[in-house]
Design a protein around this motif. Sequence first.
Motif, mmCIF file in Angstrom:
data_model
loop_
_atom_site.group_PDB
_atom_site.id
_atom_site.type_symbol
_atom_site.label_atom_id
_atom_site.label_comp_id
_atom_site.label_asym_id
_atom_site.label_seq_id
_atom_site.Cartn_x
_atom_site.Cartn_y
_atom_site.Cartn_z
ATOM 1 N N LYS A 1 0.805 -1.218 0.000
ATOM 2 C CA LYS A 1 0.000 0.000 0.000
ATOM 3 C C LYS A 1 0.839 1.270 0.000
ATOM 4 O O LYS A 1 0.402 2.298 -0.511
ATOM 5 C CB LYS A 1 -0.923 0.013 1.225
ATOM 6 C CG LYS A 1 -1.763 -1.241 1.388
ATOM 7 C CD LYS A 1 -2.635 -1.523 0.177
ATOM 8 C CE LYS A 1 -3.776 -0.548 0.060
ATOM 9 N NZ LYS A 1 -4.687 -0.908 -1.066
ATOM 10 N N ALA A 2 2.040 1.203 0.601
ATOM 11 C CA ALA A 2 2.836 2.432 0.731
ATOM 12 C C ALA A 2 4.303 2.095 0.936
ATOM 13 O O ALA A 2 4.654 1.014 1.421
ATOM 14 C CB ALA A 2 2.327 3.272 1.901
ATOM 15 N N ILE A 3 5.155 3.048 0.539
ATOM 16 C CA ILE A 3 6.586 3.002 0.830
ATOM 17 C C ILE A 3 6.943 4.328 1.490
ATOM 18 O O ILE A 3 6.634 5.395 0.951
ATOM 19 C CB ILE A 3 7.430 2.811 -0.445
ATOM 20 C CG1 ILE A 3 6.959 1.596 -1.241
ATOM 21 C CG2 ILE A 3 8.911 2.663 -0.095
ATOM 22 C CD1 ILE A 3 7.622 1.474 -2.601
ATOM 23 N N SER A 4 7.586 4.254 2.639
ATOM 24 C CA SER A 4 7.899 5.468 3.401
ATOM 25 C C SER A 4 9.345 5.445 3.867
ATOM 26 O O SER A 4 9.977 4.390 3.948
ATOM 27 C CB SER A 4 6.967 5.570 4.619
ATOM 28 O OG SER A 4 5.608 5.530 4.226
ATOM 29 N N ARG A 5 9.847 6.638 4.168
ATOM 30 C CA ARG A 5 11.188 6.747 4.738
ATOM 31 C C ARG A 5 11.156 6.328 6.203
ATOM 32 O O ARG A 5 10.229 6.663 6.943
ATOM 33 C CB ARG A 5 11.704 8.180 4.622
ATOM 34 C CG ARG A 5 12.106 8.586 3.221
ATOM 35 C CD ARG A 5 12.692 9.993 3.215
ATOM 36 N NE ARG A 5 11.659 10.976 3.523
ATOM 37 C CZ ARG A 5 10.883 11.561 2.618
ATOM 38 N NH1 ARG A 5 11.022 11.258 1.336
ATOM 39 N NH2 ARG A 5 9.966 12.450 2.994
ATOM 40 N N ALA A 6 12.198 5.613 6.611
ATOM 41 C CA ALA A 6 12.399 5.281 8.023
ATOM 42 C C ALA A 6 13.865 5.544 8.335
ATOM 43 O O ALA A 6 14.668 5.817 7.441
ATOM 44 C CB ALA A 6 12.034 3.827 8.303
ATOM 45 N N THR A 7 14.241 5.457 9.597
ATOM 46 C CA THR A 7 15.627 5.722 9.970
ATOM 47 C C THR A 7 16.545 4.694 9.328
ATOM 48 O O THR A 7 16.448 3.500 9.608
ATOM 49 C CB THR A 7 15.785 5.670 11.503
ATOM 50 O OG1 THR A 7 14.876 6.602 12.089
ATOM 51 C CG2 THR A 7 17.204 6.019 11.901
ATOM 52 N N ASP A 8 17.414 5.157 8.415
ATOM 53 C CA ASP A 8 18.381 4.296 7.727
ATOM 54 C C ASP A 8 17.718 3.121 7.015
ATOM 55 O O ASP A 8 18.321 2.048 6.871
ATOM 56 C CB ASP A 8 19.426 3.752 8.722
ATOM 57 C CG ASP A 8 20.257 4.867 9.341
ATOM 58 O OD1 ASP A 8 20.639 5.786 8.594
ATOM 59 O OD2 ASP A 8 20.497 4.825 10.558
ATOM 60 N N ALA A 9 16.482 3.299 6.590
ATOM 61 C CA ALA A 9 15.779 2.184 5.953
ATOM 62 C C ALA A 9 14.553 2.717 5.224
ATOM 63 O O ALA A 9 14.238 3.916 5.257
ATOM 64 C CB ALA A 9 15.365 1.142 6.996
ATOM 65 N N LEU A 10 13.871 1.813 4.561
ATOM 66 C CA LEU A 10 12.565 2.081 3.961
ATOM 67 C C LEU A 10 11.527 1.251 4.697
ATOM 68 O O LEU A 10 11.796 0.121 5.110
ATOM 69 C CB LEU A 10 12.566 1.716 2.475
ATOM 70 C CG LEU A 10 13.525 2.504 1.585
ATOM 71 C CD1 LEU A 10 13.615 1.872 0.205
ATOM 72 C CD2 LEU A 10 13.079 3.961 1.478
ATOM 73 N N GLN A 11 10.337 1.793 4.837
ATOM 74 C CA GLN A 11 9.244 1.056 5.457
ATOM 75 C C GLN A 11 8.188 0.750 4.399
ATOM 76 O O GLN A 11 7.707 1.662 3.721
ATOM 77 C CB GLN A 11 8.618 1.844 6.603
ATOM 78 C CG GLN A 11 7.476 1.108 7.301
ATOM 79 C CD GLN A 11 6.997 1.847 8.525
ATOM 80 O OE1 GLN A 11 7.593 1.779 9.591
ATOM 81 N NE2 GLN A 11 5.898 2.579 8.380
ATOM 82 N N VAL A 12 7.839 -0.514 4.267
ATOM 83 C CA VAL A 12 6.858 -0.970 3.283
ATOM 84 C C VAL A 12 5.608 -1.413 4.036
ATOM 85 O O VAL A 12 5.683 -2.276 4.927
ATOM 86 C CB VAL A 12 7.420 -2.140 2.454
ATOM 87 C CG1 VAL A 12 6.388 -2.622 1.448
ATOM 88 C CG2 VAL A 12 8.704 -1.719 1.741
#
Length: 382
Positions: free
Chosen positions: A172-183
């Motif tokens: 549903k979404a891809i977002s920025r996270a600390t030193d990573a990507l959140q799916v």
Amino acid sequence: MRHPEQDVVVIGGGFYGAAIAIYMAKQRNLKNVVLIEREARLMKRASYNNQARVHNGFHYPRSFTTAYRSRINLPRFVRDWPMAVKTDFTKLYAIARRNSKCTAGQFERFCREIGAAIEPAAPPLRALFEPRLIEDVFLVEEHAFDSTRLAAWAERELAENGVKIRYQTCVKAISRATDALQVTLARPDGVSEQLTTRYVFNCSYSGLNQLGGDFPGVSTGLKQEVTEMALMQMPDALVNLGITVMDGPFFSMMPFPARGLHTLSHVRYTPHLHWTDEKGIDPYRKLAEYERLSRVDRMVRDVARYIPAVSQARYKDSLFEVKTVLVKNEGDDGRPILFEQHAALPGCFSILGGKIDNIYDVLERLDSLVFISSEPRNMQER
């Protein structure tokens, strides 16, 4: 620092998504790779619902780059996936006398330029065509593929290389996270789930732009089409042939190995509906809501003017699917890959291939990049 849960998340279990997941695990030695597929099996959408052609360049006389890359890639594809390639049929290209965007002479010169061998078709093959409508007929080398065998190969390779597959799951979404990507995932039970990962490969074809979060969308304009491939049982005179008539009154009939039939497609009647791709216009919903009334009668009526024996073909089924093309290539029919690395989401890539043999263009781009595992000992250098 807590490492991401995954090294790689690949969105889309078509041929491109599966091949990239295998490549990242096998060639790049990344240990935590997960493939997300919305269907219950691999390669059930666009990888199956298509013409099943392994191109050799002949299809693209107005796009030298696409044609040349196909000519280079075809022997590689036959070498790498011999179990899925059908070669035991005769392939003909015929040039229409009227309304064609290239003449027979221009087609011959084009084939010489890309290094593709052609020869005049023998009289019994030429006799299949209406000479008042066809200028010339050429014998060429071109193949078909069986997507069910490619899917079986992918399932084996993914399992052997430790790639986890999440079926009936949507991203549903891809977002920025600390030193990573959140799916963000929507699981089959309706529950939302988040994965953190270093890299995301968005290989969702028609769904490329239908992601929320921080995903910016691709910068290249896309056009969506609802298309129909008619599945036909050909008469004896045509059963061992593949035929393309070009380049204007454009139609093709190709063996479809997965069903033991032929596809019939027509430049005028195969596209049913089209729109400019935009975020929020779900192409899969549009397909699901579309009234699938076949245009096979109109296809057969027009094609039979050029090849009379087609009137004896028997209609069996239709494959409806959303086809996605780059707007910039509508004029020349080129089918380059779309390969975008999103600066706003470091580690996120969007990839769209117009033809199955384009996979080598993708893998060559990936070969040039550095990928780092969440396990430091597996750092990859290029």
